[in-house]
Design an enzyme around this catalytic site. Structure first.
Site, PDB file in Angstrom:
ATOM      1  N   TRP A   1      -0.842  -4.467   3.335  1.00  0.00           N
ATOM      2  CA  TRP A   1      -2.223  -3.992   3.473  1.00  0.00           C
ATOM      3  C   TRP A   1      -3.255  -5.102   3.291  1.00  0.00           C
ATOM      4  O   TRP A   1      -4.436  -4.830   3.205  1.00  0.00           O
ATOM      5  CB  TRP A   1      -2.492  -2.832   2.499  1.00  0.00           C
TER       6      TRP A   1
ATOM      7  N   ARG B   1      -4.149   9.952   3.094  1.00  0.00           N
ATOM      8  CA  ARG B   1      -3.840  10.511   1.773  1.00  0.00           C
ATOM      9  C   ARG B   1      -5.086  10.368   0.909  1.00  0.00           C
ATOM     10  O   ARG B   1      -6.009   9.632   1.267  1.00  0.00           O
ATOM     11  CB  ARG B   1      -2.657   9.800   1.126  1.00  0.00           C
TER      12      ARG B   1
ATOM     13  N   GLU C   1       3.438   2.401   5.936  1.00  0.00           N
ATOM     14  CA  GLU C   1       3.919   1.350   5.018  1.00  0.00           C
ATOM     15  C   GLU C   1       5.283   0.799   5.407  1.00  0.00           C
ATOM     16  O   GLU C   1       6.015   0.290   4.553  1.00  0.00           O
ATOM     17  CB  GLU C   1       3.897   1.886   3.591  1.00  0.00           C
ATOM     18  N   LYS C   2       5.618   0.872   6.701  1.00  0.00           N
ATOM     19  CA  LYS C   2       6.969   0.441   7.109  1.00  0.00           C
ATOM     20  C   LYS C   2       7.168  -1.068   7.020  1.00  0.00           C
ATOM     21  O   LYS C   2       8.292  -1.543   7.011  1.00  0.00           O
ATOM     22  CB  LYS C   2       7.311   0.956   8.502  1.00  0.00           C
ATOM     23  N   PHE C   3       6.074  -1.827   6.928  1.00  0.00           N
ATOM     24  CA  PHE C   3       6.227  -3.283   6.786  1.00  0.00           C
ATOM     25  C   PHE C   3       6.037  -3.745   5.337  1.00  0.00           C
ATOM     26  O   PHE C   3       5.919  -4.935   5.064  1.00  0.00           O
ATOM     27  CB  PHE C   3       5.278  -4.022   7.729  1.00  0.00           C
ATOM     28  N   HIS C   4       5.987  -2.784   4.424  1.00  0.00           N
ATOM     29  CA  HIS C   4       5.889  -3.103   2.994  1.00  0.00           C
ATOM     30  C   HIS C   4       7.300  -3.294   2.458  1.00  0.00           C
ATOM     31  O   HIS C   4       8.186  -2.483   2.733  1.00  0.00           O
ATOM     32  CB  HIS C   4       5.200  -1.931   2.289  1.00  0.00           C
TER      33      HIS C   4
ATOM     34  N   GLU D   1       4.546   0.230 -10.612  1.00  0.00           N
ATOM     35  CA  GLU D   1       4.719  -0.251  -9.231  1.00  0.00           C
ATOM     36  C   GLU D   1       4.401  -1.740  -9.167  1.00  0.00           C
ATOM     37  O   GLU D   1       3.411  -2.183  -9.740  1.00  0.00           O
ATOM     38  CB  GLU D   1       3.724   0.417  -8.270  1.00  0.00           C
TER      39      GLU D   1
ATOM     40  N   ASN E   1      -1.879  10.142  -8.070  1.00  0.00           N
ATOM     41  CA  ASN E   1      -1.531   8.742  -7.799  1.00  0.00           C
ATOM     42  C   ASN E   1      -2.803   7.911  -7.770  1.00  0.00           C
ATOM     43  O   ASN E   1      -3.704   8.194  -6.964  1.00  0.00           O
ATOM     44  CB  ASN E   1      -0.812   8.610  -6.443  1.00  0.00           C
ATOM     45  N   GLU E   2      -2.871   6.945  -8.661  1.00  0.00           N
ATOM     46  CA  GLU E   2      -3.978   5.975  -8.643  1.00  0.00           C
ATOM     47  C   GLU E   2      -5.338   6.635  -8.414  1.00  0.00           C
ATOM     48  O   GLU E   2      -5.997   6.399  -7.385  1.00  0.00           O
ATOM     49  CB  GLU E   2      -3.720   4.898  -7.580  1.00  0.00           C
TER      50      GLU E   2
HETATM   51  C1  GAL Z   1       0.052   1.636  -4.228  1.00  0.00           C
HETATM   52  C2  GAL Z   1       0.387   3.100  -3.991  1.00  0.00           C
HETATM   53  C3  GAL Z   1       1.741   3.271  -3.327  1.00  0.00           C
HETATM   54  C4  GAL Z   1       1.876   2.335  -2.157  1.00  0.00           C
HETATM   55  C5  GAL Z   1       1.626   0.914  -2.633  1.00  0.00           C
HETATM   56  C6  GAL Z   1       1.794  -0.124  -1.563  1.00  0.00           C
HETATM   57  O1  GAL Z   1      -1.284   1.424  -4.462  1.00  0.00           O
HETATM   58  O2  GAL Z   1       0.386   3.809  -5.201  1.00  0.00           O
HETATM   59  O3  GAL Z   1       1.890   4.616  -2.911  1.00  0.00           O
HETATM   60  O4  GAL Z   1       0.944   2.675  -1.183  1.00  0.00           O
HETATM   61  O5  GAL Z   1       0.324   0.822  -3.137  1.00  0.00           O
HETATM   62  O6  GAL Z   1       1.516  -1.416  -2.048  1.00  0.00           O
END
Ligand code: GAL
Length: 673
Positions: A320, A114, A360-363, A312, A152-153
């Protein structure tokens, strides 16, 4: 005029990024039922949905989003609607491969993640404008719409591209900024190493060079890349303002200094209708709640002190970092309410339902893989209920005690290559000064070096290598008029072009500090110096020392050993009605505490010795009343003294004298009167 709070939201924002496209529609119905159960008030939708909304060029499928917004609206959930311009579809890159960004080494990124975007690319800009226009036309007055979430960011994970269209765009930016190529030559000091340019066409981005490139060019490229992303934000924002009048537009920032270093949030804060922020705990062994408080204070400051919104954070671990611990029981609520104490109008998460597939399945999420029979879900429901009882704090403002100066341009400049020591890190100093103030229970506002500082009794400058003449004059006037200033080493050295101010260092601060620095003398790894005070007290320094020559300042602490033995280490200068302190070495936590203790006396700030360590006490005040937040980060029950009696809003109990705050708990008292 666009509104400055999410439209139609009458409570604090509570919810998260909602990505229902990852699930069959049958799950959506369970989602809204659970949202009602948890007290969710708003979700962010569509941030990565471009490929679904426009599956082939020019053919749109809005059916699923129509149904989704209808369902959310029917269930009383407001919508923060994304423009999906951070994730152009695969077909877009097939026709426009040059929209993929190129690194300084000349490598072009591929599609498949992305945010692979060259922000100068004209085709990307046109496509982003079109999808934004189509969304705004369709949903601009949708009854569920609370605000727009652009992109986004910005700046993460790629902030600068070095391709040929960026080179052309950079030349135009230089022409607008400087007018003539000679002005660029002067600003960049291209007489050095024979780098002189005869016309704009010869200038490129700071691509890979055999050894260190021109630092002023690199600094300007940071400014250019930041301004280019902002142009794209403003382009989308203006479309939304035109087609969706009154609805506020935001883009989610990442002000935590370790998470996005490429964006000048002072400039961005002026462009959004609501400042929103994303914050994640960095588990590097330091106290995460201090970093959280700092990010929240910085976000509020970027918002000019006005309420902002945490868009968020995480319910538990992220995925990550090298190691991603779960949050301890109660930690999520302390994190969420810690942001609220410092000005957030709610607490939103990434993300609503934990993904089964993808990166991001482990988030963690609000609804974990394990569903509702989980600790995280129970804590989410409890948090929803807490936030529900705090609706009355909306619109109130956090009260600060002191200011800390911060400037992204200075940080960029200081991070360039070939400085006296690679061990000096502006961010580390900012963190260390902040932590000392936090431990003294002082709430910090951040301020731009040229901002009006007159309302603060104390201003600290942890490391501000780049300082304009105007900023130096501002600090001088601040001290002359009675302020107390504390400046750390390697500040006020260069101007906006990374050129050393004329004369002895620190050029922008010589007068206000009453001293000059003849030489920097950084220390080797592991090397330490002792520093002694007039009463024989001893502090320790490392990383940096200097040969300081007082020119009006008095010496308070002196180097006891090392190359600088006998020279001033900490000085104090009375100027006009105020005082300016200077510290020329990297003090540890006890040294900084001793130094700031003296400065706090000069500033006549009453010390908060009545509060235990790691019990955070912050106040929000406004038309609806005055609220005291107490967050107990310890494993011991605590008591917080109250000047006024009040009502605790989470338990409904009356309280006076000393407020009990159980281990790990948060309390919010509406003070009487
Ligand atoms: C942010 C992002 C989200 C997601 C999140 C995970 O930086 O905007 O889409 O990836 O991190 O921590």
């Amino acid at each position: 005029m666009p509104e400055t709070t999410p439209r139609g939201l009458t409570r604090l924002a509570f919810g998260g990024d909602y990505n229902p496209e990852q699930w069959p529609e049958s799950v959506w119905h369970e989602d809204v039922r659970l949202m009602r159960e948890a007290g969710v008030t708003m979700v962010s939708v569509g941030i990565f949905s471009w490929a679904l909304l426009e599956p082939t060029p020019g053919a749109y499928d809005f059916g699923w989003l129509d149904r989704l917004l209808g369902l959310l609206h029917d269930n009383g959930v407001r919508v923060d609607l994304g423009t999906p311009t951070v994730a152009p579809p695969a077909w877009f890159y097939r026709t426009h491969p040059e929209a993929l960004p190129v690194t300084a080494e000349g490598v072009r990124y591929e599609f498949g993640s992305r945010a692979a975007i060259c922000h100068s690319n004209a085709d990307y800009r046109a496509a982003a404008a079109t999808i934004t226009t189509r969304l705004a036309e369709r949903y601009g007055d949708h009854p569920a719409l609370a605000m727009w979430h652009v992109h986004n960011e910005y700046g993460v994970p790629v902030s600068a591209c070095y391709c040929d269209s960026c080179a052309a765009h950079f030349r135009r930016w230089l022409e607008t900024t400087y007018g003539t190529v000679d002005a660029v030559n002067d600003a960049w000091g291209t007489a050095f190493w024979g780098q002189r340019y005869a016309d704009f066409g010869q200038i490129n981005p700071p691509r890979l060079t055999p050894t260190v490139g021109n630092p002023a060019q690199a600094l300007d490229y940071k400014r250019f890349a930041d301004a280019t992303m902002r142009e794209n934000f403003v382009m989308e924002r203006d479309i939304l303002h035109r087609l969706s009048p009154g609805v506020p537009v935001t883009t989610n920032f990442m002000t935590a200094l370790s998470q996005c270093d490429s964006v000048d949030y002072w400039a961005w804060g002026r462009e959004v209708d609501i400042v929103t922020n994303d914050h994640y705990l960095i588990t590097d062994g330091r106290r995460t709640h201090v970093n959280l408080a700092m990010a929240a204070d910085l976000t509020r400051s970027v918002a000019g002190g006005a309420p902002w919104l945490l868009l968020e954070h995480s319910t538990s671990g992220v995925n990550w970092q090298p190691r991603n611990p779960a949050k301890a029981p109660g930690q999520m609520a302390r994190n969420s309410l810690g942001h609220v104490a410092r000005g957030s109008e709610g607490a939103m998460f990434f993300q609503w339902r934990q993904s089964r597939r993808g990166a991001e399945k482990f988030h963690s999420a609000m609804v974990p893989h394990g569903g509702t029979e989980t600790r995280v879900w129970r804590e989410v429901v409890e948090l929803g209920s807490c936030l529900g009882s705090l609706a009355q704090i909306r619109g109130t403002r956090t009260e600060a005690d002191v200011a800390m100066l911060w400037d992204w341009h200075s940080w960029w400049a200081q991070s360039l290559a070939w400085r006296p020591s690679e061990d000096h890190d502006a961010r580390e100093r900012a963190d260390a000064f902040y932590e000392t103030l936090y431990d003294r229970h002082l709430t910090v506002d951040f301020a731009h070096p040229e901002a009006d500082l007159s309302s603060y009794p104390l201003v600290v400058v942890p490391a501000l290598y780049l300082m304009t003449r105007a900023a130096g004059d501002n600090l001088r006037a601040y001290v002359e008029n009675g302020g107390t200033l504390v400046v750390s080493y390697f500040s006020g050295i260069v101007d906006e072009h990374d050129a050393v101010h004329e004369g002895s260092c620190p050029g922008a601060l010589r007068d206000v500090l009453g001293l000059t620095v003849e030489e920097f003398s950084p220390l080797l790894p592991g090397e330490r110096v002792r520093v002694t005070g007039p009463d024989g007290s001893e502090l320790g320094g490392d990383v940096w020392t200097e040969f300081v020559v007082p020119r009006g300042a008095e010496t308070v602490w002196t180097y006891a050993d090392g190359l600088t033995a006998g020279h001033p280490a900490v000085t104090r200068h009375r100027l006009g009605e105020g005082t300016a302190w200077y510290v020329s070495t990297r003090l540890g936590a006890d040294g900084l505490d001793a130094l700031l203790g003296r400065a706090i006396e000069d500033a006549r700030i009453a010390p908060r010795t009545d509060l235990p360590r790691d019990v955070e006490v912050v106040r929000r005040t406004g038309a609806s009343g005055s609220y005291l937040f107490a967050v107990n980060h310890t494993v011991t029950d605590a008591k917080v003294p109250l000047d006024t009696a009040g009502t605790e809003l989470l338990t409904g109990e009356r309280t006076a004298g000393r407020l009990p705050v159980p281990a790990g708990a948060v309390r919010v008292v509406r003070l009487d009167g």
